[in-house]
Motif scaffolding. Structure first.
Motif, PDB file in Angstrom:
ATOM      1  N   LYS A 103      29.574  -7.789  89.359  1.00 63.42           N
ATOM      2  CA  LYS A 103      28.984  -8.294  88.282  1.00 63.42           C
ATOM      3  C   LYS A 103      30.138  -9.330  87.616  1.00 63.42           C
ATOM      4  N   SER A 104      31.228  -8.137  86.981  1.00 62.97           N
ATOM      5  CA  SER A 104      32.730  -8.499  86.549  1.00 62.97           C
ATOM      6  C   SER A 104      33.138  -9.921  87.749  1.00 62.97           C
ATOM      7  N   ALA A 105      33.775  -9.971  88.193  1.00 58.74           N
ATOM      8  CA  ALA A 105      33.791 -10.284  89.072  1.00 58.74           C
ATOM      9  C   ALA A 105      32.872 -12.357  88.752  1.00 58.74           C
ATOM     10  N   SER A 106      31.860 -12.514  88.690  1.00 55.96           N
ATOM     11  CA  SER A 106      30.902 -12.986  88.659  1.00 55.96           C
ATOM     12  C   SER A 106      30.911 -13.872  86.991  1.00 55.96           C
ATOM     13  N   ASP A 107      31.125 -12.651  86.517  1.00 55.33           N
ATOM     14  CA  ASP A 107      31.492 -13.075  84.988  1.00 55.33           C
ATOM     15  C   ASP A 107      32.628 -13.505  84.743  1.00 55.33           C
ATOM     16  N   SER A 108      33.390 -13.288  85.278  1.00 55.66           N
ATOM     17  CA  SER A 108      34.895 -14.067  84.845  1.00 55.66           C
ATOM     18  C   SER A 108      34.351 -15.174  86.066  1.00 55.66           C
ATOM     19  N   GLY A 109      33.585 -15.635  86.646  1.00 54.52           N
ATOM     20  CA  GLY A 109      33.857 -17.139  87.340  1.00 54.52           C
ATOM     21  C   GLY A 109      34.351 -17.274  88.661  1.00 54.52           C
ATOM     22  N   TYR A 110      34.408 -16.097  89.596  1.00 49.48           N
ATOM     23  CA  TYR A 110      34.329 -16.118  91.149  1.00 49.48           C
ATOM     24  C   TYR A 110      32.897 -16.573  91.597  1.00 49.48           C
ATOM     25  N   PRO A 111      32.932 -17.547  92.247  1.00 46.44           N
ATOM     26  CA  PRO A 111      32.386 -18.481  92.680  1.00 46.44           C
ATOM     27  C   PRO A 111      31.939 -17.895  94.186  1.00 46.44           C
ATOM     28  N   LYS A 112      31.836 -16.921  94.384  1.00 43.69           N
ATOM     29  CA  LYS A 112      31.306 -15.613  95.296  1.00 43.69           C
ATOM     30  C   LYS A 112      30.440 -15.013  95.450  1.00 43.69           C
ATOM     31  N   ALA A 113      31.243 -14.100  94.502  1.00 41.39           N
ATOM     32  CA  ALA A 113      30.827 -13.041  92.881  1.00 41.39           C
ATOM     33  C   ALA A 113      29.443 -13.893  92.391  1.00 41.39           C
ATOM     34  N   LYS A 114      29.420 -15.184  92.323  1.00 43.25           N
ATOM     35  CA  LYS A 114      27.800 -15.639  91.462  1.00 43.25           C
ATOM     36  C   LYS A 114      27.217 -15.507  92.897  1.00 43.25           C
ATOM     37  N   LEU A 115      27.138 -15.975  93.979  1.00 41.85           N
ATOM     38  CA  LEU A 115      26.535 -15.378  95.067  1.00 41.85           C
ATOM     39  C   LEU A 115      25.800 -13.863  95.493  1.00 41.85           C
ATOM     40  N   THR A 116      26.788 -13.276  94.848  1.00 45.55           N
ATOM     41  CA  THR A 116      26.488 -11.705  95.111  1.00 45.55           C
ATOM     42  C   THR A 116      25.714 -11.157  94.262  1.00 45.55           C
TER      43      THR A 116
END
Length: 165
Positions: A103-116
């Motif tokens: 979630k943290s990586a996704s919130d930071s905009g990291y594309p792979k984390a958005k998928l996960t």
């Protein structure tokens, strides 16, 4: 070193690593490592140059570098830590911690984390409360950002008749 020059050094080091030139990549990264640049820490966490470093020593160094890079806000390292915790690789498995890191990586905009994180939201997995709409939105962002496997994940959701895509 200024950010533009550091970015170029990182790109050159990535190319060297891919070509098997780990010693040359390390030599390029040394000044950035001395500065505490998280991008350099993340790269150096991926390879070893010393035949004297045991597998256990490499894993310990790698994990510490990922932690340090993540603490400095480098989203790819945060995502990689999430994978470690999800799989129990280098650490005891902790899916709740893994989902928080994703979630943290996704919130930071990291594309792979958005998928996960998007899939975790969509399915309500890894201890994440189910939110299909937000999950689909993140999966679609991952597709738009060219994340490998994102389009296939959306196809699976569609094939199962889940979610309004």
């Amino acid at each position: 070193m200024d950010d533009l020059k550091a970015h170029e050094v990182i790109r050159r080091a990535e190319d060297l690593i891919e070509a098997g030139g780990c010693q040359a990549a390390y030599d390029l990264l040394l000044p950035l490592l001395a500065e505490g640049r998280p991008e350099a820490m993340f790269l150096y966490a991926q390879f070893s140059i010393s035949r004297l470093e045991t597998d256990d020593e490499f894993e310990l160094r790698s994990f510490k570098l990922l932690q340090q890079a993540s603490e400095r806000g480098y989203a790819p390292a945060t995502y990689a830590l999430g994978v470690c915790f999800e799989m129990g690789d280098l650490v005891e498995q902790d899916i709740i911690r893994a989902s928080g890191l994703y979630k943290s990586a996704s919130d930071s905009g990291y594309p792979k984390a958005k998928l996960t994180h998007g899939l975790n939201l969509f399915y309500g997995s890894l201890g994440v409360p189910k939110d299909e709409a937000q999950g689909l939105a993140l999966v679609k962002q991952a597709i738009a950002e060219g994340v490998e496997g994102a389009a296939e994940a959306l196809d699976l959701i569609k094939a199962a008749g889940q979610g309004r895509t």
